[in-house]
Design an enzyme around this catalytic site. Structure first.
Site, PDB file in Angstrom:
ATOM      1  N   LEU A 465     -29.771  37.271  27.003  1.00  0.00           N
ATOM      2  CA  LEU A 465     -29.871  38.495  26.206  1.00  0.00           C
ATOM      3  C   LEU A 465     -31.307  38.831  25.846  1.00  0.00           C
ATOM      4  CD1 LEU A 465     -26.917  37.925  23.705  1.00  0.00           C
ATOM      5  CD2 LEU A 465     -26.950  39.465  25.659  1.00  0.00           C
ATOM      6  N   GLY A 466     -32.137  37.811  25.675  1.00  0.00           N
ATOM      7  CA  GLY A 466     -33.513  38.051  25.284  1.00  0.00           C
ATOM      8  C   GLY A 466     -34.117  36.776  24.728  1.00  0.00           C
ATOM      9  N   GLY A 469     -37.924  33.673  18.252  1.00  0.00           N
ATOM     10  CA  GLY A 469     -38.889  32.665  17.847  1.00  0.00           C
ATOM     11  C   GLY A 469     -38.506  31.265  18.260  1.00  0.00           C
ATOM     12  N   PHE A 470     -37.204  30.979  18.398  1.00  0.00           N
ATOM     13  CA  PHE A 470     -36.766  29.640  18.765  1.00  0.00           C
ATOM     14  C   PHE A 470     -36.692  29.434  20.274  1.00  0.00           C
ATOM     15  CE2 PHE A 470     -34.772  30.082  14.531  1.00  0.00           C
ATOM     16  CZ  PHE A 470     -35.366  28.989  13.925  1.00  0.00           C
ATOM     17  N   GLY A 471     -36.483  30.499  20.981  1.00  0.00           N
ATOM     18  CA  GLY A 471     -36.305  30.389  22.427  1.00  0.00           C
ATOM     19  C   GLY A 471     -35.390  31.484  22.923  1.00  0.00           C
ATOM     20  N   LYS A 487     -28.035  30.401  21.120  1.00  0.00           N
ATOM     21  CA  LYS A 487     -29.487  30.322  21.005  1.00  0.00           C
ATOM     22  C   LYS A 487     -29.928  28.919  21.406  1.00  0.00           C
ATOM     23  CE  LYS A 487     -31.711  32.606  17.909  1.00  0.00           C
ATOM     24  NZ  LYS A 487     -32.354  33.128  16.670  1.00  0.00           N
ATOM     25  N   ASP A 531     -37.817  36.860   6.019  1.00  0.00           N
ATOM     26  CA  ASP A 531     -38.540  37.276   7.228  1.00  0.00           C
ATOM     27  C   ASP A 531     -37.900  38.521   7.837  1.00  0.00           C
ATOM     28  OD1 ASP A 531     -40.649  37.036   9.025  1.00  0.00           O
ATOM     29  OD2 ASP A 531     -39.455  35.887  10.457  1.00  0.00           O
TER      30      ASP A 531
END
Length: 718
Positions: A465-466, A469-471, A487, A531
């Site tokens: 999907l895209g 920040g984590f991967g 994720k 955030d």
């Protein structure tokens, strides 16, 4: 006699003696019509009857009263001369209407006045009538509107005895101070007032209160929007409903029948000190005791003492959190409060404390605002919604000792009680970066890697999907057909495994579309995102937004809304000034980030993303300059000008400035932000926003944990 009405034409009398003593023999009084021992006045529907009666066939105590005509046994519901009975049957009920005095009175044959009523004005055509409700009224005869209440100059419903009938008010006229209360008979043979009484305590938040003399005995609790706060739901209670009315003129309690064919009354019993709910069962030819109050140990007023809670299910007393029993059994503070660091513990299914030391605020105040008001007042010890309908609204604050608290089995509401910070149990350790990594969270479901790999076709590029920040993020489908998003933590991620696990734990707890209002107020865990920015808002295929990336989020314990940290994390340009400078984050710091995001959406620009601009300028400062110059519409993105409504865009800019104000307490909470966006209510003028000049600009940006700014290319709801 059926449909009997006493009509006395206007006559001029000259009274020599005060009416409270006797009627002088020299006075000329014409008895045009009167009630004698054998005469009665009956309501049109035949349900009620007015006449003279004795108790236990007494021949020396006569009373004027009202009773149910069709019910055997002469159930008395109202007595006129309850304190002064006649000693023989030679007495008469009169209307006096003259230039000197206007009265309704009951007179003995020796001219002693047994009972009298002062009429506020002269009547042209006075009529005494018994209504179908059981209300005896003195009114002005008028063929056009003879039954309208505005023509009543006196009514028996204003002077109840021991019985409350449907439609009768228990309350207070705030203009005159007149009180309508119930008082029990002394005993079955004596209708004079006893010590047991019931009235509306008109505090800031009124509540019906039963007393024995001046001692409080039972409270129904205040009206909480759907019912009275201590009412226990009864299966089958379908034939009557409670009524509460309050405005600047009067406040009262009443009840209404859904089926008028079933006689019902509430009565005070001096012998048992109980309020009785009685329903007539025609087939049994008797009154059924439907309910009585108080019923159980916990319903006795203040049975556990101040700052203690009585558990209905256990019939036991426990000190509130933050209080400990002393040798005398009283509940006292275990530790003193600290106004700056206190928090709240939440109690559910509660009857709220006695409202005599309560401050009742307007209905527009929501729960978060109510909490903030309590926090800002160091004397405030508890708060609650005053109306529990929907998501709750209105605000009540308590000061001093908390009295008459009880936990209810299937009623009541949430109550928040102030305690020292050390008393708050919190799950925030799951997300505290300064503490050791926690054990696996039991609320998080776990899957074997083989199941995850199979659902995503071994993390194929087609299912990607895209990136965040984590991967990378992949879509997948489990064997049961459920669609999922996966994720995968990258070895090159700028964030660690703690943040990754933190996000997983939060996502597992937040089974809801992840909007800020839900995170701050509606979730069972209060969450500060910390955030919020454009790249952390996902859009599904129908353009519905979803908040993502909870790696930096924090769960606050209890009803906490503010916390201080030594580790400031987030993305430069979105962080509120009090958080960046002092490490103080709260729901209002998320509101600040939302204000930045709203301004970015309208302008099509990033707050700090254009490195070609001067370092000391930003979108907020540019927008504020346009605002004070009277040119806010110049901020709108060119691509939006043709497709958007300029007034809507201007309103969004205005709301963004309210969210961006320098001081957190000036910013609205998210519930009010949503109200402003969804309605046309007037908006307050914003104060100058935080412009990030001076000390904020001089902060070392490397100290901020800045999250990957990449946006995902193909987005689906998670």
């Amino acid at each position: 006699m059926e449909n009997f009405i006493i009509v006395i034409p206007m006559i001029c009398f000259y009274l020599i003696f005060p009416i409270s003593k006797t009627i002088a023999e020299t006075d000329t009084i014409t008895h045009f019509q009167s009630l004698s021992k054998s005469q009665t006045l009956v309501s049109k529907n035949g349900e009620f009857e007015l006449g003279f009666f004795t108790l236990d066939n007494s021949t020396n105590h006569y009373y004027l009263g009202i009773w149910y005509k069709k019910i055997p046994g002469q159930t008395i519901v109202w007595v006129a001369n309850r304190e002064k009975p006649a000693t023989n049957p030679n007495f008469v009920l009169l209307i006096i209407n003259n230039t000197t005095m206007n009265s309704l009175l009951l007179s003995h044959n020796n001219n002693n006045v047994l009972w009298s009523v002062s009429v506020p004005r002269k009547l042209k055509n006075p009529v005494l009538q018994l209504l179908d409700s059981g209300n005896l009224v003195l009114r002005e005869q008028n063929n056009d509107d003879e039954n309208e209440e505005k023509n009543y100059v006196w009514q028996s419903f204003d002077y109840p005895g021991d019985t409350l009938l449907p439609g009768m008010k228990l309350g207070k006229d705030l203009r005159t101070g007149f009180v309508r209360r119930l008082t029990a008979w002394k005993n079955k043979k004596d209708p004079s007032p006893g010590t047991f009484n019931w009235e509306m305590d008109v505090t800031k938040w009124p509540e019906p209160m039963q007393r024995i003399g001046s001692m409080k005995q039972f409270s129904s609790g205040p009206w909480i929007g759907v019912d009275y706060g201590s009412k226990i739901t009864r299966e089958g209670e379908r034939f009557f409903k409670y009524v509460y009315f309050s405005n600047e003129d009067e406040v009262y309690f009443a009840f209404q029948l859904d089926n008028n064919s079933v006689p019902m009354r509430m009565a005070l019993d001096q012998a048992t000190y109980r309020r009785l709910y009685l329903v007539w069962i025609d087939s049994d030819q008797q009154w059924l005791l439907y309910n009585l109050l108080p019923r159980v140990f916990c319903e006795r007023y203040g049975v556990c003492g101040p700052n203690s809670n009585c558990d209905w299910n256990k019939s036991a007393c426990d000190c509130l959190r933050g209080f400990r029993p002393n040798r005398a059994g009283s509940c006292l503070r275990d530790k003193p409060l600290n106004c700056k660091t206190d928090g709240f513990v939440k109690y559910v299914k509660m009857k709220v404390p006695d409202t005599s030391n309560c401050l009742y605020l307007n209905q527009s105040t929501n729960l978060v605002e109510c909490r903030d008001k309590c926090l800002r007042n160091c004397s405030c010890v508890a708060y609650a919604n005053s109306d529990i309908r929907g998501e709750g609204k209105g605000c009540a604050l308590w000061f001093g000792d908390l009295n008459d608290l009880r936990t209810l089995p299937d009623a009541g509401q949430d109550l928040y009680i102030r305690v020292p910070a050390s008393e708050i149990e919190t799950n925030a350790t799951l997300t505290d970066h300064s503490k050791e990594e926690q054990e696996e969270d039991p609320e998080v479901p776990y899957y074997d890697l083989s199941v995850i790999a199979s659902s995503t076709e071994n993390f194929s590029h087609e299912n990607k999907l895209g990136e965040g920040g984590f991967g990378s993020v992949f879509k997948g489908t489990l064997e049961n057909g459920q669609r999922i998003a996966v994720k995968r933590l990258s070895s090159g991620s700028g964030q660690g495994i703690k943040e990754f696990k933190n996000e997983i734990a939060l996502i597992a707890k937040l089974q809801h579309p992840k909007g800020l209002l839900y995170l701050h107020q509606d979730s069972r865990h209060r969450v500060i995102h910390r955030d919020l920015k454009a790249s952390n808002v996902l859009l599904d295929d129908e353009m519905n937004p979803k908040i993502s990336d909870f790696g930096l989020a924090r769960i606050l314990g209890g009803d906490q809304t503010t916390e201080i940290t030594q580790c400031v994390v987030g993305t430069y340009g979105y962080i509120a000034p009090e958080y960046a400078i002092d490490g103080n984050f709260s729901v209002k710091s998320d509101v600040f980030s939302f204000g930045v995001l709203l301004l970015e959406i309208v302008s099509g620009k990033k707050n700090r993303g254009d490195q070609r601009q001067n370092e000391n300028t930003n979108l907020i400062e540019q927008a504020w300059n346009l605002w004070i110059e009277g040119r806010p519409l110049d901020l709108i993105n060119e691509d939006l000008k043709e497709s958007s409504n300029s007034s809507e865009a201007l309103r969004c800019i205005h709301i963004s400035f309210l969210c961006l104000q320098q001081h957190p307490h000036d910013r609205p909470n998210m519930s009010f932000v949503i109200m402003m966006l969804d309605s046309e209510i007037g908006l307050p003028q914003p104060k100058q926003p935080a412009l990030f000049v001076g000390e904020y600009s001089s902060l070392n940006k490397s100290n901020l944990l800045s999250v990957n700014e990449l946006s995902m290319s193909i987005l689906e709801a998670r």
